[in-house]
Design a protein around this motif. Sequence first.
Motif, PDB file in Angstrom:
ATOM      1  N   TYR A  24      -1.536 -51.170  23.087  1.00  0.00           N
ATOM      2  CA  TYR A  24      -3.001 -51.641  23.045  1.00  0.00           C
ATOM      3  C   TYR A  24      -3.786 -50.441  22.547  1.00  0.00           C
ATOM      4  CZ  TYR A  24      -1.045 -55.316  25.735  1.00  0.00           C
ATOM      5  OH  TYR A  24      -0.249 -56.357  26.246  1.00  0.00           O
ATOM      6  N   GLY A  25      -4.905 -50.672  21.686  1.00  0.00           N
ATOM      7  CA  GLY A  25      -5.719 -49.655  21.200  1.00  0.00           C
ATOM      8  C   GLY A  25      -7.029 -50.189  21.387  1.00  0.00           C
ATOM      9  N   ILE A  26      -7.849 -49.438  20.927  1.00  0.00           N
ATOM     10  CA  ILE A  26      -9.382 -49.679  20.405  1.00  0.00           C
ATOM     11  C   ILE A  26      -9.823 -49.074  19.103  1.00  0.00           C
ATOM     12  CG2 ILE A  26     -11.790 -49.345  21.227  1.00  0.00           C
ATOM     13  CD1 ILE A  26     -10.510 -48.741  24.109  1.00  0.00           C
ATOM     14  N   ALA A  27     -10.252 -49.879  18.383  1.00  0.00           N
ATOM     15  CA  ALA A  27     -10.698 -49.101  16.949  1.00  0.00           C
ATOM     16  C   ALA A  27     -12.306 -48.979  16.861  1.00  0.00           C
ATOM     17  CB  ALA A  27     -10.220 -50.071  15.698  1.00  0.00           C
ATOM     18  N   TYR A  28     -12.765 -48.020  16.723  1.00  0.00           N
ATOM     19  CA  TYR A  28     -14.547 -47.862  16.550  1.00  0.00           C
ATOM     20  C   TYR A  28     -14.882 -47.995  15.131  1.00  0.00           C
ATOM     21  CZ  TYR A  28     -14.032 -46.725  21.411  1.00  0.00           C
ATOM     22  OH  TYR A  28     -14.105 -46.736  22.718  1.00  0.00           O
ATOM     23  N   LEU A  29     -15.628 -48.849  14.778  1.00  0.00           N
ATOM     24  CA  LEU A  29     -15.973 -49.331  13.209  1.00  0.00           C
ATOM     25  C   LEU A  29     -17.611 -48.978  13.342  1.00  0.00           C
ATOM     26  CD1 LEU A  29     -13.578 -51.369  14.248  1.00  0.00           C
ATOM     27  CD2 LEU A  29     -13.883 -52.125  11.671  1.00  0.00           C
ATOM     28  N   ALA A  30     -17.760 -47.929  12.518  1.00  0.00           N
ATOM     29  CA  ALA A  30     -19.357 -47.547  12.450  1.00  0.00           C
ATOM     30  C   ALA A  30     -19.751 -47.630  11.225  1.00  0.00           C
ATOM     31  CB  ALA A  30     -19.376 -46.086  12.970  1.00  0.00           C
ATOM     32  N   GLU A  31     -20.975 -48.105  10.899  1.00  0.00           N
ATOM     33  CA  GLU A  31     -21.623 -48.161   9.617  1.00  0.00           C
ATOM     34  C   GLU A  31     -22.986 -47.554   9.796  1.00  0.00           C
ATOM     35  OE1 GLU A  31     -22.722 -51.928   8.389  1.00  0.00           O
ATOM     36  OE2 GLU A  31     -22.854 -51.393   6.280  1.00  0.00           O
ATOM     37  N   ARG A  32     -23.276 -46.452   8.863  1.00  0.00           N
ATOM     38  CA  ARG A  32     -24.746 -45.908   8.668  1.00  0.00           C
ATOM     39  C   ARG A  32     -25.656 -46.851   8.047  1.00  0.00           C
ATOM     40  NH1 ARG A  32     -23.229 -39.911   6.621  1.00  0.00           N
ATOM     41  NH2 ARG A  32     -24.021 -40.789   4.923  1.00  0.00           N
ATOM     42  N   GLU A  33     -26.900 -46.402   8.287  1.00  0.00           N
ATOM     43  CA  GLU A  33     -27.896 -47.288   7.840  1.00  0.00           C
ATOM     44  C   GLU A  33     -27.935 -47.311   6.223  1.00  0.00           C
ATOM     45  OE1 GLU A  33     -31.333 -45.810   9.806  1.00  0.00           O
ATOM     46  OE2 GLU A  33     -30.984 -47.456  11.419  1.00  0.00           O
ATOM     47  N   ASP A  34     -27.397 -46.231   5.652  1.00  0.00           N
ATOM     48  CA  ASP A  34     -27.215 -46.102   4.280  1.00  0.00           C
ATOM     49  C   ASP A  34     -26.038 -46.730   3.872  1.00  0.00           C
ATOM     50  OD1 ASP A  34     -25.073 -44.451   4.967  1.00  0.00           O
ATOM     51  OD2 ASP A  34     -25.784 -42.608   3.988  1.00  0.00           O
ATOM     52  N   GLY A  35     -25.145 -47.347   4.669  1.00  0.00           N
ATOM     53  CA  GLY A  35     -24.226 -48.256   4.141  1.00  0.00           C
ATOM     54  C   GLY A  35     -22.847 -47.650   4.421  1.00  0.00           C
ATOM     55  N   ALA A  36     -22.911 -46.334   4.483  1.00  0.00           N
ATOM     56  CA  ALA A  36     -21.409 -45.713   4.550  1.00  0.00           C
ATOM     57  C   ALA A  36     -20.869 -46.153   5.859  1.00  0.00           C
ATOM     58  CB  ALA A  36     -21.832 -44.168   4.516  1.00  0.00           C
ATOM     59  N   VAL A  37     -19.725 -46.120   5.628  1.00  0.00           N
ATOM     60  CA  VAL A  37     -18.690 -46.165   6.747  1.00  0.00           C
ATOM     61  C   VAL A  37     -18.058 -45.071   7.167  1.00  0.00           C
ATOM     62  CG1 VAL A  37     -18.220 -48.677   6.456  1.00  0.00           C
ATOM     63  CG2 VAL A  37     -16.574 -46.866   5.313  1.00  0.00           C
ATOM     64  N   LEU A  38     -17.590 -44.994   8.531  1.00  0.00           N
ATOM     65  CA  LEU A  38     -17.049 -43.603   9.051  1.00  0.00           C
ATOM     66  C   LEU A  38     -15.458 -43.770   9.373  1.00  0.00           C
ATOM     67  CD1 LEU A  38     -19.902 -42.539  11.320  1.00  0.00           C
ATOM     68  CD2 LEU A  38     -19.443 -41.707   8.827  1.00  0.00           C
ATOM     69  N   LEU A  39     -14.763 -43.186   8.597  1.00  0.00           N
ATOM     70  CA  LEU A  39     -13.061 -42.904   8.472  1.00  0.00           C
ATOM     71  C   LEU A  39     -12.697 -41.795   8.970  1.00  0.00           C
ATOM     72  CD1 LEU A  39     -12.910 -45.398   5.789  1.00  0.00           C
ATOM     73  CD2 LEU A  39     -12.125 -46.092   7.732  1.00  0.00           C
ATOM     74  N   GLU A  40     -11.313 -41.821   9.438  1.00  0.00           N
ATOM     75  CA  GLU A  40     -10.841 -40.654   9.785  1.00  0.00           C
ATOM     76  C   GLU A  40      -9.316 -40.418   8.869  1.00  0.00           C
ATOM     77  OE1 GLU A  40      -9.461 -39.887  13.737  1.00  0.00           O
ATOM     78  OE2 GLU A  40      -8.301 -41.747  13.579  1.00  0.00           O
ATOM     79  N   ARG A  41      -9.080 -39.057   8.439  1.00  0.00           N
ATOM     80  CA  ARG A  41      -8.022 -39.113   7.832  1.00  0.00           C
ATOM     81  C   ARG A  41      -7.063 -38.766   8.889  1.00  0.00           C
ATOM     82  NH1 ARG A  41      -6.295 -40.587   2.795  1.00  0.00           N
ATOM     83  NH2 ARG A  41      -8.107 -39.735   2.114  1.00  0.00           N
ATOM     84  N   ARG A  42      -6.092 -39.566   8.873  1.00  0.00           N
ATOM     85  CA  ARG A  42      -4.842 -39.396   9.832  1.00  0.00           C
ATOM     86  C   ARG A  42      -3.898 -38.306   9.641  1.00  0.00           C
ATOM     87  NH1 ARG A  42      -4.351 -44.009  13.322  1.00  0.00           N
ATOM     88  NH2 ARG A  42      -2.119 -43.565  13.547  1.00  0.00           N
ATOM     89  N   PRO A  43      -3.359 -37.513  10.561  1.00  0.00           N
ATOM     90  CA  PRO A  43      -2.506 -36.519  10.339  1.00  0.00           C
ATOM     91  C   PRO A  43      -1.339 -36.828   9.609  1.00  0.00           C
ATOM     92  CG  PRO A  43      -2.439 -37.015  12.533  1.00  0.00           C
ATOM     93  CD  PRO A  43      -3.699 -37.752  11.867  1.00  0.00           C
ATOM     94  N   ASP A  44      -0.676 -35.898   8.852  1.00  0.00           N
ATOM     95  CA  ASP A  44       0.448 -36.301   7.853  1.00  0.00           C
ATOM     96  C   ASP A  44       1.821 -36.819   8.698  1.00  0.00           C
ATOM     97  OD1 ASP A  44      -0.726 -35.752   5.387  1.00  0.00           O
ATOM     98  OD2 ASP A  44       0.212 -34.090   5.069  1.00  0.00           O
ATOM     99  N   LYS A  45       2.029 -36.272   9.799  1.00  0.00           N
ATOM    100  CA  LYS A  45       2.999 -36.597  10.627  1.00  0.00           C
ATOM    101  C   LYS A  45       2.789 -37.776  11.510  1.00  0.00           C
ATOM    102  CE  LYS A  45       5.186 -32.378  10.032  1.00  0.00           C
ATOM    103  NZ  LYS A  45       6.492 -32.687   9.348  1.00  0.00           N
ATOM    104  N   GLY A  46       3.678 -38.860  11.777  1.00  0.00           N
ATOM    105  CA  GLY A  46       3.530 -39.925  12.656  1.00  0.00           C
ATOM    106  C   GLY A  46       3.063 -40.956  11.825  1.00  0.00           C
ATOM    107  N   LEU A  47       2.696 -42.025  12.547  1.00  0.00           N
ATOM    108  CA  LEU A  47       2.334 -43.327  12.129  1.00  0.00           C
ATOM    109  C   LEU A  47       1.271 -43.287  11.380  1.00  0.00           C
ATOM    110  CD1 LEU A  47       3.416 -46.419  12.620  1.00  0.00           C
ATOM    111  CD2 LEU A  47       1.426 -46.571  14.240  1.00  0.00           C
ATOM    112  N   LEU A  48       1.200 -43.993   9.979  1.00  0.00           N
ATOM    113  CA  LEU A  48       0.169 -44.247   8.932  1.00  0.00           C
ATOM    114  C   LEU A  48      -0.293 -42.670   8.531  1.00  0.00           C
ATOM    115  CD1 LEU A  48      -2.072 -46.936  10.741  1.00  0.00           C
ATOM    116  CD2 LEU A  48       0.209 -47.282   9.215  1.00  0.00           C
ATOM    117  N   GLY A  49       0.529 -41.884   8.625  1.00  0.00           N
ATOM    118  CA  GLY A  49       0.336 -40.600   8.391  1.00  0.00           C
ATOM    119  C   GLY A  49      -0.081 -40.217   7.021  1.00  0.00           C
TER     120      GLY A  49
END
Length: 361
Positions: free
Chosen positions: A241-266
């Motif tokens: 189970y997991g939780i995803a946090y989806l944030a949008e700024r008032e200028d329309g930008a979305v906030l994402l993270e670059r996952r580390p190279d090792k591991g799932l979806l690296g």
Amino acid sequence: MRDMPQADPAATLLSWYDTHARDLPWRVPPQDRLAGVRPDPYRVWLSEVMLQQTTVAAVKDYFHRFTRRWPTVEALAGAEDADVMAEWAGLGYYARARNLLKCARAVTRDHGGRFPEDHVALLGLPGIGPYTAAAIAAIAFDHPETVLDGNVERVMARLHDIHDPLPGAKETLRARAAELTPRERPGDHAQAVMDLGATICTPRAPACGICPWRDPCLARARGTAAILPRKTPKRPKPTRYGIAYLAEREDGAVLLERRPDKGLLGGMLGWPGPEWGDAPDETPPFEADWRELPGEVRHTFTHFHLVLRLRCAILRADASPDGLEPIARHEFRPQALPTVMRKAHDLWRSAAADGSRVRTD
DNA sequence: CACTCGTGGAA
DNA sequence: TTTCCAAGAGT
């Protein structure tokens, strides 16, 4: 003298291939190959990496996009990491994309932009294992190497009626395949065995009646083809189970993270959130007015199921939380996300559309 | 050797 | 709905 000498199975197979070879974007057809046309090793390599544990149907569009955008290994070597990862998004097994770039840069830097022909030298490159090294040596350079992939394993298990389960039987099957590898046209032979496995000697309901190897095939004679090859049973998949946090700024930008190279979806972009497990941490990655989204994303990975809850928020235009990449509205493409993250995005946007519809009604 | 690592289509 | 599976590699 009733026993007429059986035609060489490899010769029989090549004759079949000459008239039944699949038309694939990265392939030089047998007629052209016989006329002296050489495959482009770059395209052979790229297609073989994409085809690792991946169907031809899934690969085709990716192959076209990659070769159009990066026509040579040197062009690919000069690409930005993020661009390659974005172009690979959705194809899965993302270590392949990271190794693809490493390999392109190694070939460019250490081999003058030309793939080595030698099977052992190929094995030393990132993302090139026993199968891919043999495939490139055979298909691109016509070296008499034996390829052993899932198709060849299945065809050999049936041809010789081998019931020992995989992966234990792998070396036995490799030996049987090696015996069949001809010194003439080994590249076409390799592709022919794989075509046979993909179109005739299929996992379920093999078309034995039209198989070029129907006469020598032991499994067909004994009626065991459908249950071969045997495989050791897999473990059941747990649910995380997991939780995803989806944030949008008032200028329309979305906030994402670059996952580390090792591991799932690296190496891929994704929505921030806690590590997935039995009971994920409820603490948000940063402070905001988080709202629960109704519904959930369900997604299955290789070895577990995932149930993902979503929380969303609107941030001020100057917000820039630590460790996250603000991506401008017009630069953001959901297609550049791995599928599970794209599903989260799609649910978020459809929920937002529903909400606005309710308010305006 | 056993485990990790994606995804979508078919049955 | 669930399972199986596809031109495997890295650790």
